[in-house]
Design an enzyme around this catalytic site. Structure first.
Site, PDB file in Angstrom:
ATOM      1  N   SER A 144       0.845  -1.191   0.000  1.00  0.00           N
ATOM      2  CA  SER A 144       0.000   0.000   0.000  1.00  0.00           C
ATOM      3  C   SER A 144       0.878   1.237   0.000  1.00  0.00           C
ATOM      4  O   SER A 144       1.931   1.265   0.630  1.00  0.00           O
ATOM      5  CB  SER A 144      -0.896   0.007   1.240  1.00  0.00           C
ATOM      6  OG  SER A 144      -1.550   1.253   1.371  1.00  0.00           O
ATOM      7  N   TYR A 155      -2.219  -0.945  10.043  1.00  0.00           N
ATOM      8  CA  TYR A 155      -2.211  -1.315   8.623  1.00  0.00           C
ATOM      9  C   TYR A 155      -0.950  -0.810   7.929  1.00  0.00           C
ATOM     10  O   TYR A 155      -0.234  -1.579   7.267  1.00  0.00           O
ATOM     11  CB  TYR A 155      -3.454  -0.752   7.943  1.00  0.00           C
ATOM     12  CG  TYR A 155      -3.525  -1.002   6.459  1.00  0.00           C
ATOM     13  CD1 TYR A 155      -3.793  -2.274   5.957  1.00  0.00           C
ATOM     14  CD2 TYR A 155      -3.324   0.036   5.549  1.00  0.00           C
ATOM     15  CE1 TYR A 155      -3.861  -2.498   4.584  1.00  0.00           C
ATOM     16  CE2 TYR A 155      -3.396  -0.179   4.182  1.00  0.00           C
ATOM     17  CZ  TYR A 155      -3.665  -1.449   3.706  1.00  0.00           C
ATOM     18  OH  TYR A 155      -3.726  -1.676   2.351  1.00  0.00           O
TER      19      TYR A 155
END
Length: 245
Positions: A144, A155
């Site tokens: 990401s 995350y």
């Protein structure tokens, strides 16, 4: 460019979102598939569709936060005698968006690292020796581009860790026909990305799979799907191999 017809790819998180798109694309290239989801029925739709494209495919299951289940899943693939040539570690979790980020619970880090970092690396460590022995393999770990978002610390940290171990591990395979790279699909409208995301899941193709097709013996790169949007597979591979990634 690698011809994947008749090869076997293992795709985690294949039932929806980016994994679903990747599965359809790989099947369209003649690649056989092992499709992962948490429950077998989640893959009913994608399994039917890829079988309809004339390839072989079957479903395996595991809750990726449970590493014992991950190991059991990998053993089941071995027991079927399937030779995995390509791994697309697509599955991931964004556990929460913490407006009060200074109160982020440590459980966010725990589950995020297990699903987004540890499970993909268990899978890498399982298949890499086999790929090395055969002299061929492709692994693409989905990452990401998220940054400056302490609201999503678990995350983002787990994806940063995945980047680090992928790049470091890739350095050991540089110059061989076992290539391990990263792909960033961008912010897409998936269950993980949410409905406010600007990009359709389809926009991640062919960028998230280009690492399976490159044939230049390079590892440790990050392929951003946005760089390949609108290109044919052949154009995308040429760009990936010629660009300074």
């Amino acid at each position: 460019m690698v011809d994947v017809k008749g090869k076997w790819a293992f795709i985690t998180g294949a039932s929806r979102g980016i994994g679903y798109q990747a599965a359809l694309f790989m099947a369209g290239q003649g690649c056989n598939l092992v499709l992962h989801s948490r429950k077998p029925e989640h893959c009913d739709k994608v399994l039917k569709e890829v079988l309809g494209l004339g390839v072989e495919a079957y479903v395996v299951t595991a809750e990726l936060s449970d590493l014992a289940q991950v190991e059991s899943m990998l053993t089941s693939i071995d027991e079927k005698g399937t030779q995995i040539d390509i791994v697309l570690n697509n599955a991931g979790i964004q556990i929460a968006y913490r407006e009060e980020y200074l109160k982020t619970p440590m459980s966010d880090y725990d589950i995020s690292f297990r699903v987004n970092t540890m499970a993909p690396m268990v899978i890498c460590y399982h298949f890499l020796p086999r790929m090395e022995a055969r002299g061929f393999g492709r692994i693409v770990n989905t990452t990401s581009g998220i940054a400056l978002e302490p609201q999503q610390a678990g995350y983002s940290a787990s994806k940063a860790a995945l980047d680090k171990v992928t790049i470091d591990l890739g350095s050991k395979y540089e110059g061989t026909d076992v290539c391990i790279n990263l792909a960033d699909p961008g912010w897409c409208r998936t269950d993980l990305g949410g409905s406010a995301a600007p990009n359709a899941p389809e926009s991640a193709i062919p960028g998230v799979v280009v690492g399976a097709f490159v044939d230049d013996k390079k590892s440790g790169r990050l392929f951003s799907a946005a760089d390949f949007y609108g290109l044919s597979l052949e154009e995308a591979v040429l760009k990936a191999e010629k660009s300074d990634y």
